[in-house]
Scaffold this motif. Structure first.
Motif, PDB file in Angstrom:
ATOM      1  N   ALA A   1       2.045  -9.446   0.906  1.00  0.00           N
ATOM      2  CA  ALA A   1       2.682  -8.501   1.814  1.00  0.00           C
ATOM      3  C   ALA A   1       1.663  -7.582   2.474  1.00  0.00           C
ATOM      4  O   ALA A   1       0.645  -7.227   1.880  1.00  0.00           O
ATOM      5  N   LEU A   2       1.969  -7.180   3.702  1.00  0.00           N
ATOM      6  CA  LEU A   2       1.100  -6.306   4.477  1.00  0.00           C
ATOM      7  C   LEU A   2       1.880  -5.086   4.951  1.00  0.00           C
ATOM      8  O   LEU A   2       3.078  -5.175   5.238  1.00  0.00           O
ATOM      9  N   ASP A   3       1.194  -3.975   5.066  1.00  0.00           N
ATOM     10  CA  ASP A   3       1.768  -2.800   5.721  1.00  0.00           C
ATOM     11  C   ASP A   3       0.617  -1.889   6.113  1.00  0.00           C
ATOM     12  O   ASP A   3      -0.379  -1.792   5.395  1.00  0.00           O
ATOM     13  N   GLN A   4       0.768  -1.226   7.255  1.00  0.00           N
ATOM     14  CA  GLN A   4      -0.259  -0.284   7.713  1.00  0.00           C
ATOM     15  C   GLN A   4      -0.166   1.057   6.999  1.00  0.00           C
ATOM     16  O   GLN A   4      -1.144   1.789   6.921  1.00  0.00           O
ATOM     17  N   ASP A   5       1.028   1.370   6.496  1.00  0.00           N
ATOM     18  CA  ASP A   5       1.316   2.686   5.958  1.00  0.00           C
ATOM     19  C   ASP A   5       0.943   2.774   4.482  1.00  0.00           C
ATOM     20  O   ASP A   5       1.528   2.103   3.634  1.00  0.00           O
ATOM     21  N   ALA A   6      -0.016   3.631   4.162  1.00  0.00           N
ATOM     22  CA  ALA A   6      -0.476   3.769   2.775  1.00  0.00           C
ATOM     23  C   ALA A   6       0.633   4.273   1.858  1.00  0.00           C
ATOM     24  O   ALA A   6       0.711   3.872   0.690  1.00  0.00           O
ATOM     25  N   GLU A   7       1.510   5.148   2.363  1.00  0.00           N
ATOM     26  CA  GLU A   7       2.602   5.647   1.538  1.00  0.00           C
ATOM     27  C   GLU A   7       3.568   4.523   1.169  1.00  0.00           C
ATOM     28  O   GLU A   7       4.027   4.422   0.028  1.00  0.00           O
ATOM     29  N   ALA A   8       3.900   3.684   2.139  1.00  0.00           N
ATOM     30  CA  ALA A   8       4.792   2.565   1.868  1.00  0.00           C
ATOM     31  C   ALA A   8       4.177   1.615   0.854  1.00  0.00           C
ATOM     32  O   ALA A   8       4.858   1.120  -0.049  1.00  0.00           O
ATOM     33  N   LEU A   9       2.885   1.348   1.001  1.00  0.00           N
ATOM     34  CA  LEU A   9       2.202   0.448   0.061  1.00  0.00           C
ATOM     35  C   LEU A   9       2.249   0.995  -1.358  1.00  0.00           C
ATOM     36  O   LEU A   9       2.520   0.254  -2.311  1.00  0.00           O
ATOM     37  N   ALA A  10       1.976   2.283  -1.512  1.00  0.00           N
ATOM     38  CA  ALA A  10       1.980   2.880  -2.843  1.00  0.00           C
ATOM     39  C   ALA A  10       3.367   2.797  -3.467  1.00  0.00           C
ATOM     40  O   ALA A  10       3.515   2.466  -4.648  1.00  0.00           O
ATOM     41  N   PHE A  11       4.384   3.094  -2.673  1.00  0.00           N
ATOM     42  CA  PHE A  11       5.758   3.031  -3.166  1.00  0.00           C
ATOM     43  C   PHE A  11       6.125   1.607  -3.583  1.00  0.00           C
ATOM     44  O   PHE A  11       6.644   1.376  -4.681  1.00  0.00           O
ATOM     45  N   ALA A  12       5.866   0.634  -2.710  1.00  0.00           N
ATOM     46  CA  ALA A  12       6.253  -0.746  -2.990  1.00  0.00           C
ATOM     47  C   ALA A  12       5.451  -1.341  -4.151  1.00  0.00           C
ATOM     48  O   ALA A  12       5.988  -2.108  -4.959  1.00  0.00           O
ATOM     49  N   ARG A  13       4.180  -1.013  -4.232  1.00  0.00           N
ATOM     50  CA  ARG A  13       3.369  -1.528  -5.338  1.00  0.00           C
ATOM     51  C   ARG A  13       3.906  -1.058  -6.680  1.00  0.00           C
ATOM     52  O   ARG A  13       3.986  -1.838  -7.637  1.00  0.00           O
TER      53      ARG A  13
ATOM     54  N   PRO B   1       3.964  17.348  14.044  1.00  0.00           N
ATOM     55  CA  PRO B   1       2.829  16.963  14.884  1.00  0.00           C
ATOM     56  C   PRO B   1       3.165  15.721  15.710  1.00  0.00           C
ATOM     57  O   PRO B   1       3.820  14.795  15.224  1.00  0.00           O
ATOM     58  N   LEU B   2       2.705  15.688  16.937  1.00  0.00           N
ATOM     59  CA  LEU B   2       2.988  14.563  17.829  1.00  0.00           C
ATOM     60  C   LEU B   2       2.000  13.440  17.520  1.00  0.00           C
ATOM     61  O   LEU B   2       0.964  13.302  18.168  1.00  0.00           O
ATOM     62  N   ASP B   3       2.318  12.620  16.515  1.00  0.00           N
ATOM     63  CA  ASP B   3       1.377  11.620  16.020  1.00  0.00           C
ATOM     64  C   ASP B   3       1.837  10.199  16.331  1.00  0.00           C
ATOM     65  O   ASP B   3       1.309   9.529  17.197  1.00  0.00           O
ATOM     66  N   MET B   4       2.819   9.678  15.577  1.00  0.00           N
ATOM     67  CA  MET B   4       3.431   8.364  15.773  1.00  0.00           C
ATOM     68  C   MET B   4       2.585   7.178  15.334  1.00  0.00           C
ATOM     69  O   MET B   4       2.962   6.032  15.577  1.00  0.00           O
ATOM     70  N   ARG B   5       1.457   7.397  14.672  1.00  0.00           N
ATOM     71  CA  ARG B   5       0.652   6.264  14.231  1.00  0.00           C
ATOM     72  C   ARG B   5       1.204   5.674  12.935  1.00  0.00           C
ATOM     73  O   ARG B   5       1.464   6.402  11.992  1.00  0.00           O
ATOM     74  N   MET B   6       1.347   4.349  12.889  1.00  0.00           N
ATOM     75  CA  MET B   6       1.766   3.683  11.661  1.00  0.00           C
ATOM     76  C   MET B   6       0.733   3.921  10.564  1.00  0.00           C
ATOM     77  O   MET B   6       1.072   4.131   9.412  1.00  0.00           O
TER      78      MET B   6
ATOM     79  N   VAL C   1       5.175 -19.888  -1.400  1.00  0.00           N
ATOM     80  CA  VAL C   1       4.345 -18.745  -1.036  1.00  0.00           C
ATOM     81  C   VAL C   1       4.836 -18.204   0.305  1.00  0.00           C
ATOM     82  O   VAL C   1       4.993 -18.958   1.269  1.00  0.00           O
ATOM     83  N   PHE C   2       5.070 -16.899   0.353  1.00  0.00           N
ATOM     84  CA  PHE C   2       5.580 -16.264   1.563  1.00  0.00           C
ATOM     85  C   PHE C   2       4.699 -15.101   1.986  1.00  0.00           C
ATOM     86  O   PHE C   2       4.099 -14.412   1.164  1.00  0.00           O
ATOM     87  N   LEU C   3       4.664 -14.877   3.299  1.00  0.00           N
ATOM     88  CA  LEU C   3       4.023 -13.703   3.874  1.00  0.00           C
ATOM     89  C   LEU C   3       5.119 -12.747   4.322  1.00  0.00           C
ATOM     90  O   LEU C   3       6.003 -13.118   5.090  1.00  0.00           O
ATOM     91  N   ASP C   4       5.072 -11.512   3.820  1.00  0.00           N
ATOM     92  CA  ASP C   4       5.924 -10.432   4.317  1.00  0.00           C
ATOM     93  C   ASP C   4       5.004  -9.522   5.116  1.00  0.00           C
ATOM     94  O   ASP C   4       4.254  -8.718   4.559  1.00  0.00           O
ATOM     95  N   GLY C   5       5.046  -9.650   6.430  1.00  0.00           N
ATOM     96  CA  GLY C   5       4.087  -8.949   7.279  1.00  0.00           C
ATOM     97  C   GLY C   5       4.372  -7.480   7.473  1.00  0.00           C
ATOM     98  O   GLY C   5       3.526  -6.753   7.989  1.00  0.00           O
ATOM     99  N   THR C   6       5.571  -7.029   7.074  1.00  0.00           N
ATOM    100  CA  THR C   6       5.955  -5.626   7.241  1.00  0.00           C
ATOM    101  C   THR C   6       6.666  -5.185   5.964  1.00  0.00           C
ATOM    102  O   THR C   6       7.888  -5.119   5.911  1.00  0.00           O
ATOM    103  N   LEU C   7       5.905  -4.871   4.950  1.00  0.00           N
ATOM    104  CA  LEU C   7       6.430  -4.644   3.605  1.00  0.00           C
ATOM    105  C   LEU C   7       7.413  -3.496   3.518  1.00  0.00           C
ATOM    106  O   LEU C   7       8.462  -3.623   2.874  1.00  0.00           O
ATOM    107  N   GLY C   8       7.100  -2.355   4.128  1.00  0.00           N
ATOM    108  CA  GLY C   8       7.973  -1.193   3.976  1.00  0.00           C
ATOM    109  C   GLY C   8       8.102  -0.825   2.513  1.00  0.00           C
ATOM    110  O   GLY C   8       7.119  -0.699   1.792  1.00  0.00           O
TER     111      GLY C   8
END
Length: 359
Positions: free
Chosen positions: A100-112, A172-177, A76-83
């Motif tokens: 696996a974890l990721d803050q980015d909803a777009e990345a999660l949808a793609f990887a899932r 836009p000047l955002d930069m939030r994960m 069992v492995f944890l991938d803390g930054t799925l991308g």
């Protein structure tokens, strides 16, 4: 989590010398467009992933990561930054289970979508890797065989102007994960006190001109607030000299991004808790992309790997209560020349790995 500036065919001539892990990377690249098309087919809205360069999926240091983590069936492995799931896929291919974890909803949808064929062996959760303990607990897992975090911003986030990470295109000047949480980069640069801006630029950008730049930013924002990446980058270019090929805004953008996402705080919290979640013999792997991150990882590993502590005022050495790791990489592992040729981002990647000892 990086994209490449080459064609899938570039892998073909390299396969004889790259080894098994790279065969998987080559397959990922060959299947990239088909992966994006499958993702687009299940998304009801417009799909930014179908635009040129919208790959998440080529992982950095894949050979080194898999060699050090040594995933096998039943682990069992944890991938803390799925991308885009590049590292996770390599572990899943070995028969391991990956959370696996990721803050980015777009990345999660793609990887899932991309890794849906692995069924229950793959679990993806929207969360910062600093919150891994909660996620593992909710998943009914108390120990893992390995953990991986690949730090920094993904190529997709840099390529997507609307995310506001890059000064190479206006947005836009955002930069939030996670664009739905916290304060944006515009909030930081327009609202923080001058002394705080100077601290951020000094600590997170290691800028010698931090005070002068902070003073200039405050003066300018009083006249007109910063709203876009292009506006901020243009202003920084007017107050900072260019050194070689490096854009004058590079370090300021890095500093703001780190502050906006509390990247170093998240890393320190993760490293403080991670060893307790490893099984004996479990591996902890961290890929960093700049000296600030790598320094934190190096110091944490050394602290956990020091069996005895000694001070001049002590009559004798004392056992380190934090002693629990064996460092497997005396120096950080770097990408080989063949990888750099096909994935330029890997040039700055540094991998450190440690192994859990004891019970």
């Amino acid at each position: 989590m990086s994209s490449i500036a080459t064609t899938p065919m570039a892998f073909a001539g390299l396969l004889p010398v790259l080894g098994g892990a790279w065969e998987e990377v080559a397959r990922m690249t060959r299947d990239g467009l088909r992966s994006r098309e499958r993702f687009a087919s299940v998304d009801s809205g417009s799909d930014p992933l179908t635009e040129a360069g919208r790959d998440y999926h080529v992982p950095v240091l894949p050979r080194e990561v898999i060699e050090k983590l040594s995933p096998t069936k039943g682990m069992v492995f944890l991938d803390g930054t799925l991308g885009g799931g590049g590292h996770s896929e390599l572990m899943l291919k070995s028969g391991a289970r990956v959370i696996a974890l990721d803050q980015d909803a777009e990345a999660l949808a793609f990887a899932r979508q991309r890794l849906s064929g692995f069924g229950e062996a793959f679990t993806a959760v929207q969360a910062n890797f600093r919150d891994f303990a909660r996620v593992l607990t909710e998943a009914g897992v108390d120990k893992v065989d390995g953990m991986l975090v690949d730090l920094g911003v993904s190529s997709h986030q840099l390529d997507e102007a609307a995310r506001g990470f890059s000064f190479m295109q206006d947005g836009p000047l955002d930069m939030r994960m996670n664009p739905l949480e916290g304060r944006s980069a515009a909030d930081w640069v327009n609202e923080e006190a001058e002394v705080e801006l100077a601290r951020i630029l000094w600590e997170y950008g290691e800028m010698r001109d931090s005070r002068r730049v902070a003073r200039a930013l405050v003066k300018r924002r009083d006249e007109k607030p910063f709203e876009t990446t292009g506006d901020l980058a243009s202003f920084l270019s007017s107050v900072l000299p260019r050194h070689g090929k490096t854009h004058p805004a590079t370090l300021s953008f890095q500093a703001l991004r780190i502050a906006v996402n509390d990247e170093l705080g998240a890393l320190e919290q993760f490293l403080a808790e991670a060893p307790d979640w490893l099984k004996p013999g479990g591996k902890l792997a961290v890929i960093s992309f700049h000296s600030l991150e790598d320094r934190i990882v190096k110091r944490a590993f050394l602290r956990y790997a020091m069996e005895w502590l000694d001070r001049p005022e002590w009559p004798e050495p004392r056992r380190n209560p934090e002693y629990c790791l064996k460092v497997l990489t005396r120096k950080p592992l770097e990408a080989a020349e063949d990888e750099v040729k096909i994935n330029a981002r890997s040039r700055s990647a540094r991998l450190r790995v440690a192994e859990r000892i004891g019970s």
